[in-house]
Design a protein around this motif. Structure first.
Motif, PDB file in Angstrom:
ATOM      1  N   VAL A 124      -1.818 -17.022  48.561  1.00  0.00           N
ATOM      2  CA  VAL A 124      -1.891 -15.813  49.385  1.00  0.00           C
ATOM      3  C   VAL A 124      -2.651 -14.704  48.655  1.00  0.00           C
ATOM      4  O   VAL A 124      -3.471 -14.001  49.246  1.00  0.00           O
ATOM      5  N   ARG A 128      -5.858 -12.573  50.068  1.00  0.00           N
ATOM      6  CA  ARG A 128      -5.895 -11.099  50.191  1.00  0.00           C
ATOM      7  C   ARG A 128      -7.077 -10.525  49.435  1.00  0.00           C
ATOM      8  O   ARG A 128      -7.757  -9.608  49.900  1.00  0.00           O
ATOM      9  N   ALA A 164      -0.897 -12.546  56.045  1.00  0.00           N
ATOM     10  CA  ALA A 164      -1.373 -11.660  54.975  1.00  0.00           C
ATOM     11  C   ALA A 164      -2.733 -11.050  55.266  1.00  0.00           C
ATOM     12  O   ALA A 164      -3.013  -9.937  54.820  1.00  0.00           O
TER      13      ALA A 164
END
Ligand SMILES: Cc1cc2nc3c(=O)[nH]c(=O)nc-3n(C[C@H](O)[C@H](O)[C@H](O)COP(=O)(O)O)c2cc1C
Length: 325
Positions: A124, A128, A164
């Motif tokens: 994740v 991002r 996310a």
């Protein structure tokens, strides 16, 4: 027809992307995938700037449809990246950046050349990071995938990444070889899929026929996460293991990585010879767990068309019927 935001963004009919696989993609495969309405992508790992240009020219000759060019960021260099930007593919795709690399500058240059930017992440935080740097599409790649992978499986990773980086579109990658995986990825919130291993067992795939047969023979349980292929090639891959078939080559060095580190030059020479000769036992064969779902070599277009038809049928018939009255 399964239509998602990815189709509009990339100008394609089917939200299916061929992963840019170093050594396992070539102009005929990329063009075949693009010609049938999905997005073909050329991997550039192992080829120089002149080859990037000639492959891009060959793709353009074979298709007027959009295609992508992929770079491994940790080994990117100016000459090869310039060749890609000059070729102006519809998509510049990236993966495996070192933590000290500034993604924004690479992405900005791709945007300036008129490309959409796609970045693959196995975690994740990496998704991002790419979203913050201006990527247009994020690929969430689970550990089931062939090639270099992280530790997270697609089932939890895809929805985590979707959340996310929202509202950016996400492609699911890893373990997807048919319409069942495609439909499941859409259910997880992905806007499409990116596939690799399935496309290695196609008529147009550039790998040796014996390696294609080894994919058909694999039941998917016989893959392993290992650093052995990278030690043998002398490469330090940032934050990844590779998923490879547990063949004689891997078994020879497993537990003896210290010796391979010492002898890697001779070992790599033997690998290149085995590759040339189609010796699938004595060279690394990077494939995903979805090899267990693959039992035939087909034209790439047929793979795409069957995946789409299967997924449509699953959504229309099996899933909608589960709702009952
Ligand atoms: C032989 C092989 C080489 C690969 N090389 C690259 C590469 O150079 N760049 C990249 O972004 N991904 C690369 N990948 C990963 C694919 O793009 C894709 O994420 C993966 O194959 C998806 O999982 P699947 O094989 O289960 O479909 C490679 C995968 C394989 C199997």
């Amino acid at each position: 027809m399964i239509h998602t935001r990815i189709c509009d963004l990339l100008g394609i009919a089917h939200p299916i992307v061929l992963g840019g696989m170093g050594g396992a993609t070539s102009a005929p495969l990329v063009a075949a995938v693009s010609n049938c309405g999905a997005l073909g992508t050329l991997g550039t790992s192992g080829i120089d700037a002149a080859q990037i240009k000639s492959e891009a020219d060959a793709i353009r000759k074979a298709t007027a449809k959009p295609f992508g060019i992929n770079h491994l960021l940790f080994e990117i260099d100016e000459e090869r990246y310039s060749a890609t930007l000059t070729a102006r593919p519809a998509v510049a795709s990236f993966a495996w950046a070192r933590t000290d690399q500034d993604l924004r500058s690479y992405f900005q240059r791709a945007h300036d050349a008129g490309c959409k930017v796609m970045h693959m992440a196995g975690e994740v935080s990496e998704a991002r990071r790419a979203a913050d740097a201006g990527a247009d599409v994020i690929v969430a790649q689970g550990t089931e995938a062939g090639g270099h992978v992280g530790w997270m499986a697609s089932m939890p990773l895809v929805p985590m990444v979707v959340k996310a980086v929202a509202p950016l579109p996400v492609l699911a990658a890893g373990g997807i070889a048919d319409g069942r995986g495609f439909a499941a990825a859409l259910a997880l919130g992905a806007d499409g899929v990116l596939i690799g291993t399935r496309m290695m067992a196609t008529d147009e795939s550039p790998i040796h026929p014996n390696f294609k047969q080894a994919i058909l023979l694999s039941d998917g349980h016989d893959t392993v996460l290992t650093e052995i292929p990278d030690i043998a090639s002398g490469r330090v891959w940032p934050g990844a293991m590779s998923r490879a078939l547990r063949n004689r080559f891997i078994e020879r060095w497993a537990g003896r990585e210290w010796a391979l580190r010492r002898d890697y030059r001779e070992a790599w020479k033997a690998v290149l010879e085995a590759r040339r000769g189609g010796d699938a036992d004595n060279a690394p064969l990077l494939i995903g767990q979805d090899a267990g779902l693959i039992d035939s070599i087909k034209p790439a277009a047929e793979i795409v068309e069957t995946m789409v038809a299967e997924a449509e049928k699953i959504i229309k018939e099996r899933l909608s019927k589960l709702l009952g009255r």
